[in-house]
Design a protein around this motif. Structure first.
Motif, mmCIF file in Angstrom:
data_model
loop_
_atom_site.group_PDB
_atom_site.id
_atom_site.type_symbol
_atom_site.label_atom_id
_atom_site.label_comp_id
_atom_site.label_asym_id
_atom_site.label_seq_id
_atom_site.Cartn_x
_atom_site.Cartn_y
_atom_site.Cartn_z
ATOM 1 N N VAL A 87 0.801 -1.234 0.000
ATOM 2 C CA VAL A 87 0.000 0.000 0.000
ATOM 3 C C VAL A 87 0.831 1.279 0.000
ATOM 4 C CG1 VAL A 87 -1.896 -1.181 1.156
ATOM 5 C CG2 VAL A 87 -0.233 0.062 2.534
ATOM 6 N N GLY A 88 2.161 1.151 0.104
ATOM 7 C CA GLY A 88 2.999 2.345 0.065
ATOM 8 C C GLY A 88 3.281 2.909 1.444
ATOM 9 N N TYR A 89 4.197 3.859 1.467
ATOM 10 C CA TYR A 89 4.670 4.433 2.720
ATOM 11 C C TYR A 89 3.592 5.273 3.405
ATOM 12 C CZ TYR A 89 7.870 6.891 5.896
ATOM 13 O OH TYR A 89 8.494 7.401 7.001
ATOM 14 N N ALA A 90 2.952 6.152 2.656
ATOM 15 C CA ALA A 90 1.990 7.085 3.252
ATOM 16 C C ALA A 90 0.796 6.368 3.865
ATOM 17 C CB ALA A 90 1.518 8.092 2.206
ATOM 18 N N VAL A 100 9.437 7.890 0.396
ATOM 19 C CA VAL A 100 9.818 8.451 1.701
ATOM 20 C C VAL A 100 10.442 9.827 1.514
ATOM 21 C CG1 VAL A 100 11.308 8.178 3.723
ATOM 22 C CG2 VAL A 100 10.138 6.184 2.765
ATOM 23 N N ILE A 101 11.371 9.934 0.573
ATOM 24 C CA ILE A 101 12.075 11.196 0.337
ATOM 25 C C ILE A 101 11.118 12.268 -0.165
ATOM 26 C CG2 ILE A 101 13.850 12.294 -1.095
ATOM 27 C CD1 ILE A 101 15.387 9.599 -0.916
ATOM 28 N N ALA A 102 10.167 11.879 -0.997
ATOM 29 C CA ALA A 102 9.195 12.850 -1.521
ATOM 30 C C ALA A 102 8.293 13.383 -0.414
ATOM 31 C CB ALA A 102 8.358 12.203 -2.612
ATOM 32 N N LEU A 103 7.997 12.543 0.572
ATOM 33 C CA LEU A 103 7.083 12.939 1.646
ATOM 34 C C LEU A 103 7.785 13.623 2.809
ATOM 35 C CD1 LEU A 103 4.835 9.745 1.750
ATOM 36 C CD2 LEU A 103 4.142 12.017 0.951
ATOM 37 N N GLU A 104 9.057 13.300 3.024
ATOM 38 C CA GLU A 104 9.784 13.814 4.182
ATOM 39 C C GLU A 104 11.107 14.416 3.714
ATOM 40 O OE1 GLU A 104 10.133 10.636 7.008
ATOM 41 O OE2 GLU A 104 7.978 10.227 7.025
ATOM 42 N N GLU A 105 11.170 15.730 3.669
ATOM 43 C CA GLU A 105 12.336 16.417 3.111
ATOM 44 C C GLU A 105 13.638 16.035 3.801
ATOM 45 O OE1 GLU A 105 11.821 20.598 2.983
ATOM 46 O OE2 GLU A 105 10.055 20.537 1.685
ATOM 47 N N ASP A 106 13.594 15.832 5.115
ATOM 48 C CA ASP A 106 14.820 15.543 5.835
ATOM 49 C C ASP A 106 15.309 14.113 5.620
ATOM 50 O OD1 ASP A 106 12.717 14.438 7.243
ATOM 51 O OD2 ASP A 106 13.629 14.773 9.206
ATOM 52 N N ALA A 107 14.590 13.332 4.801
ATOM 53 C CA ALA A 107 14.996 11.953 4.520
ATOM 54 C C ALA A 107 15.948 11.860 3.332
ATOM 55 C CB ALA A 107 13.770 11.082 4.262
ATOM 56 N N ALA A 108 16.168 12.962 2.627
ATOM 57 C CA ALA A 108 16.994 12.933 1.413
ATOM 58 C C ALA A 108 18.388 12.331 1.616
ATOM 59 C CB ALA A 108 17.100 14.335 0.824
ATOM 60 N N PRO A 109 19.082 12.617 2.730
ATOM 61 C CA PRO A 109 20.419 12.034 2.910
ATOM 62 C C PRO A 109 20.427 10.510 2.966
ATOM 63 C CG PRO A 109 20.111 13.893 4.405
ATOM 64 C CD PRO A 109 18.774 13.592 3.795
ATOM 65 N N LEU A 110 19.270 9.923 3.205
ATOM 66 C CA LEU A 110 19.192 8.468 3.267
ATOM 67 C C LEU A 110 19.623 7.837 1.952
ATOM 68 C CD1 LEU A 110 18.314 5.965 4.898
ATOM 69 C CD2 LEU A 110 15.987 6.341 4.061
ATOM 70 N N ARG A 111 19.243 8.446 0.837
ATOM 71 C CA ARG A 111 19.611 7.909 -0.475
ATOM 72 C C ARG A 111 21.127 7.877 -0.643
ATOM 73 N NH1 ARG A 111 17.770 11.685 -3.896
ATOM 74 N NH2 ARG A 111 15.714 10.841 -4.359
ATOM 75 N N SER A 112 21.782 8.976 -0.278
ATOM 76 C CA SER A 112 23.241 9.048 -0.422
ATOM 77 C C SER A 112 23.940 8.045 0.486
ATOM 78 C CB SER A 112 23.731 10.463 -0.102
ATOM 79 O OG SER A 112 23.214 11.387 -1.018
ATOM 80 N N ARG A 113 23.444 7.918 1.710
ATOM 81 C CA ARG A 113 24.079 6.989 2.655
ATOM 82 C C ARG A 113 23.955 5.551 2.166
ATOM 83 N NH1 ARG A 113 22.370 4.352 7.232
ATOM 84 N NH2 ARG A 113 20.359 5.408 7.293
#
Length: 209
Positions: free
Chosen positions: A27-30, A111-124
């Motif tokens: 059903v997705g993250y949201a 997740v990144i689209a919904l929560e701006e502060d999650a963006a570094p997760l992709r790089s990590r």
């Protein structure tokens, strides 16, 4: 035999991960809540927070577990098979592992689209894949390795391309052939192009596999 508290905790953690993974993919993250995850896992609501700060961390753990599996495979490959063949085999395993898990990468993008502060997760998470490729290439037996910074940049580009293919479902060919193309690109980039004998050997490996 009675299970220890540590064993019970690990069983609960795995149950939550499995329940979360299936729900998030469905059903997705949201639309997934902690309540839904704990119900499917047949665990008390508060148990979730003994293992994860929030559902984003659960997503991160799912992706990190997949990355760790890839790292373990890469370490084994480079231990037994260094050089050109080891590079190709590592890339092939990378594609074979992440391509079927496209839903997890799409979940990360949600997740990144919904929560701006999650963006570094992709790089990590990307770095978790870069590290074993980089380590293997630094062990080049020829000793003709370029500067470390350039090598890391090239490894990052290589992995980023692979993750893009996985996320978009646009792997241009089979994992074997895509890995061969990127091996050629890599060796050209570091000034060590593959010989015809190298190409014939690698083609022979997956043509008969």
């Amino acid at each position: 035999m009675r299970r220890t508290q540590k064993e019970r905790n690990e069983q609960s953690r795995q149950a939550l991960l499995e329940a979360g993974s299936s729900l998030l993919r469905e059903v997705g993250y949201a639309r997934t809540s902690v309540v839904q995850i704990t119900r499917r896992a047949n665990r008390a609501h508060g148990t979730f927070y003994l293992h994860f700060a929030n559902k984003r961390q659960l997503v991160s753990v799912l992706l990190e577990d997949m990355a760790e599996e890839g790292r373990q495979r890469a370490r084994e490959i480079w231990r037994i098979t260094p050089g050109v063949e080891g590079l190709w085999m590592t890339l092939r395993e990378f594609f074979a592992l992440i391509t079927p898990e496209r839903s997890l990468w799409l979940l990360l993008e949600e997740v990144i689209a919904l929560e701006e502060d999650a963006a570094p997760l992709r790089s990590r998470l990307r770095h978790l894949y870069v590290e074993p490729v980089l380590r293997g290439l630094q062990a080049n037996p020829d000793g003709r390795v370029p500067q470390a910074a350039s090598l890391e940049l090239l490894a990052d580009i290589l992995v980023s391309a692979g993750l893009y293919f996985a996320r978009t479902g646009t792997l241009p060919a089979s994992p074997d052939l895509t890995a061969l193309h990127l091996t050629v690109v890599w060796r050209n980039a570091i000034g060590q192009p593959l010989t015809e004998a190298d190409l014939a050997h690698l083609r022979g490996m997956f043509a008969t596999g």
